[in-house]
Design a protein around this motif. Structure first.
Motif, PDB file in Angstrom:
ATOM      1  N   ALA A 155       0.876  -1.240   0.020  1.00  0.00           N
ATOM      2  CA  ALA A 155       0.000  -0.050   0.055  1.00  0.00           C
ATOM      3  C   ALA A 155       0.899   1.147  -0.036  1.00  0.00           C
ATOM      4  N   GLY A 156       2.021   1.006   0.203  1.00  0.00           N
ATOM      5  CA  GLY A 156       2.981   2.188   0.064  1.00  0.00           C
ATOM      6  C   GLY A 156       3.120   2.944   1.352  1.00  0.00           C
ATOM      7  N   LEU A 157       2.902   2.345   2.523  1.00  0.00           N
ATOM      8  CA  LEU A 157       2.938   2.708   3.926  1.00  0.00           C
ATOM      9  C   LEU A 157       4.329   2.811   4.793  1.00  0.00           C
ATOM     10  N   VAL A 158       5.201   1.987   3.856  1.00  0.00           N
ATOM     11  CA  VAL A 158       6.384   1.699   4.499  1.00  0.00           C
ATOM     12  C   VAL A 158       7.367   2.461   3.815  1.00  0.00           C
ATOM     13  N   PRO A 159       8.119   3.577   4.571  1.00  0.00           N
ATOM     14  CA  PRO A 159       9.013   4.330   3.407  1.00  0.00           C
ATOM     15  C   PRO A 159      10.218   3.573   3.023  1.00  0.00           C
ATOM     16  N   ILE A 160      10.759   4.055   1.970  1.00  0.00           N
ATOM     17  CA  ILE A 160      11.840   3.624   1.387  1.00  0.00           C
ATOM     18  C   ILE A 160      11.724   1.985   0.828  1.00  0.00           C
ATOM     19  N   THR A 161      10.860   1.405   0.971  1.00  0.00           N
ATOM     20  CA  THR A 161      10.501   0.146   0.498  1.00  0.00           C
ATOM     21  C   THR A 161       9.213   0.083  -0.562  1.00  0.00           C
ATOM     22  N   THR A 162       9.574  -0.706  -1.559  1.00  0.00           N
ATOM     23  CA  THR A 162       8.539  -0.779  -2.362  1.00  0.00           C
ATOM     24  C   THR A 162       7.800  -2.289  -2.583  1.00  0.00           C
ATOM     25  N   ALA A 163       6.561  -2.580  -3.055  1.00  0.00           N
ATOM     26  CA  ALA A 163       5.976  -3.899  -3.180  1.00  0.00           C
ATOM     27  C   ALA A 163       6.950  -4.791  -4.232  1.00  0.00           C
ATOM     28  N   LEU A 164       7.512  -4.026  -5.208  1.00  0.00           N
ATOM     29  CA  LEU A 164       8.513  -4.824  -6.166  1.00  0.00           C
ATOM     30  C   LEU A 164       9.611  -5.428  -5.328  1.00  0.00           C
ATOM     31  N   TYR A 165      10.232  -4.465  -4.540  1.00  0.00           N
ATOM     32  CA  TYR A 165      11.605  -4.776  -3.891  1.00  0.00           C
ATOM     33  C   TYR A 165      11.115  -5.934  -2.884  1.00  0.00           C
ATOM     34  N   LEU A 166       9.984  -5.863  -2.066  1.00  0.00           N
ATOM     35  CA  LEU A 166       9.655  -6.861  -1.222  1.00  0.00           C
ATOM     36  C   LEU A 166       9.409  -7.889  -1.793  1.00  0.00           C
ATOM     37  N   SER A 167       8.878  -8.056  -3.108  1.00  0.00           N
ATOM     38  CA  SER A 167       8.595  -9.336  -3.831  1.00  0.00           C
ATOM     39  C   SER A 167       9.820 -10.259  -4.165  1.00  0.00           C
ATOM     40  N   ASN A 168      10.851  -9.138  -4.658  1.00  0.00           N
ATOM     41  CA  ASN A 168      12.059 -10.039  -5.151  1.00  0.00           C
ATOM     42  C   ASN A 168      12.717 -10.443  -3.788  1.00  0.00           C
ATOM     43  N   LEU A 169      12.477  -9.970  -2.529  1.00  0.00           N
ATOM     44  CA  LEU A 169      13.200 -10.517  -1.500  1.00  0.00           C
ATOM     45  C   LEU A 169      12.410 -11.980  -0.980  1.00  0.00           C
ATOM     46  N   THR A 170      11.105 -11.906  -1.304  1.00  0.00           N
ATOM     47  CA  THR A 170      10.290 -13.017  -0.863  1.00  0.00           C
ATOM     48  C   THR A 170       9.638 -14.065  -1.735  1.00  0.00           C
ATOM     49  N   LYS A 171      10.075 -13.650  -2.846  1.00  0.00           N
ATOM     50  CA  LYS A 171       9.482 -14.662  -3.874  1.00  0.00           C
ATOM     51  C   LYS A 171       9.654 -16.098  -3.900  1.00  0.00           C
ATOM     52  N   CYS A 172       8.792 -16.877  -4.244  1.00  0.00           N
ATOM     53  CA  CYS A 172       9.004 -18.328  -4.103  1.00  0.00           C
ATOM     54  C   CYS A 172      10.015 -18.790  -5.281  1.00  0.00           C
ATOM     55  N   THR A 173      10.899 -19.677  -4.951  1.00  0.00           N
ATOM     56  CA  THR A 173      11.853 -20.085  -5.829  1.00  0.00           C
ATOM     57  C   THR A 173      11.830 -21.893  -5.874  1.00  0.00           C
ATOM     58  N   LEU A 174      12.192 -22.473  -6.829  1.00  0.00           N
ATOM     59  CA  LEU A 174      11.905 -23.854  -7.023  1.00  0.00           C
ATOM     60  C   LEU A 174      13.296 -24.395  -6.906  1.00  0.00           C
ATOM     61  N   PRO A 175      13.508 -25.460  -6.003  1.00  0.00           N
ATOM     62  CA  PRO A 175      14.833 -25.915  -5.950  1.00  0.00           C
ATOM     63  C   PRO A 175      15.029 -26.647  -7.332  1.00  0.00           C
ATOM     64  N   SER A 176      16.207 -26.970  -7.831  1.00  0.00           N
ATOM     65  CA  SER A 176      16.593 -27.788  -9.043  1.00  0.00           C
ATOM     66  C   SER A 176      16.115 -29.065  -9.322  1.00  0.00           C
ATOM     67  N   ASP A 177      15.922 -29.609  -7.943  1.00  0.00           N
ATOM     68  CA  ASP A 177      15.292 -31.186  -8.092  1.00  0.00           C
ATOM     69  C   ASP A 177      13.943 -31.368  -7.887  1.00  0.00           C
ATOM     70  N   ILE A 178      13.244 -30.430  -7.766  1.00  0.00           N
ATOM     71  CA  ILE A 178      11.615 -30.447  -7.785  1.00  0.00           C
ATOM     72  C   ILE A 178      11.075 -31.497  -8.809  1.00  0.00           C
ATOM     73  N   ASP A 179      11.607 -31.657 -10.000  1.00  0.00           N
ATOM     74  CA  ASP A 179      11.028 -32.457 -10.944  1.00  0.00           C
ATOM     75  C   ASP A 179      11.445 -34.057 -10.863  1.00  0.00           C
ATOM     76  N   GLN A 180      12.484 -34.021 -10.038  1.00  0.00           N
ATOM     77  CA  GLN A 180      12.917 -35.536  -9.747  1.00  0.00           C
ATOM     78  C   GLN A 180      12.026 -36.301  -8.590  1.00  0.00           C
ATOM     79  N   PRO A 181      12.088 -37.561  -8.937  1.00  0.00           N
ATOM     80  CA  PRO A 181      11.196 -38.286  -7.968  1.00  0.00           C
ATOM     81  C   PRO A 181      11.744 -38.350  -6.616  1.00  0.00           C
ATOM     82  N   SER A 182      10.745 -38.320  -5.628  1.00  0.00           N
ATOM     83  CA  SER A 182      11.098 -38.314  -4.156  1.00  0.00           C
ATOM     84  C   SER A 182      11.343 -39.760  -3.694  1.00  0.00           C
TER      85      SER A 182
END
Length: 184
Positions: A155-182
């Protein structure tokens, strides 16, 4: 049925609006009740089972700062509903104004493939993936606290921080072995 756009309305003064989308509405109402109790900022909560939102209240609806898709891993319908609702969001929302919240991830009856599908979806859209405990009041409070932090930034209520910046810090990433059978 039009796209929901993030910048089509002016923001409110010291206010933030969140859209909680859950097909089953179990966890949604308890999170909404906890968010409304926030005192440092006015939080408007909009509840929906799926998108698109009805057009009749569009002019009175506040600008939506954050869209949260709540997915219950026990229910296949919950995941499908979230997946089909995504097409009703403007691409501008995926610049830090969408996140996924998963419940019942610890349940033994949840297929691993469903969790992997949610992780792939969040990673493909570069969105944060939060896990929440929906069975206890402490779990609801913890989930609400995390959502409130993301909402204030979006919402823009935190100074010096943007949603896009926070999104880059908290985005979901996949491990390289996610398609490998467990080998469990």
């Amino acid at each position: 049925m039009s796209l929901l756009k993030p910048f089509s309305k002016l923001p409110g003064l010291n206010a933030a609006s969140i859209l909680l989308v859950e097909s089953e509405e179990q966890f949604q109402q308890s999170v909404a009740d906890a968010l409304v109790m926030e005192t440092s900022v006015t939080v408007n909560v909009i509840l929906a089972k799926s998108l698109p939102l009805p057009m009749e209240n569009d002019e009175r609806r506040p600008r939506i700062d954050l869209v949260v898709f709540i997915i219950n891993l026990i229910s296949e319908l919950s995941f499908q509903s979230a997946e089909t609702s995504l097409k009703y969001l403007d691409p501008g929302y995926f610049l830090g104004k969408v996140c996924f919240m998963v419940t019942n991830a610890r349940n033994a009856s949840v297929p691993v493939e469903r969790l992997d599908a949610v992780r792939r979806l969040a990673a493909s859209l570069h969105c944060p993936l939060l896990f929440a405990e929906d069975q206890t009041p402490d779990g609801v409070a913890s989930a609400t606290e995390r959502l409130l932090i993301i909402l204030k930034v979006a919402a823009g209520l935190v100074p010096i921080t943007t949603a896009l910046y926070l999104s880059n810090l908290t985005k979901c990433t996949l491990p390289s072995d996610i398609d490998q059978p467990s080998f469990d």
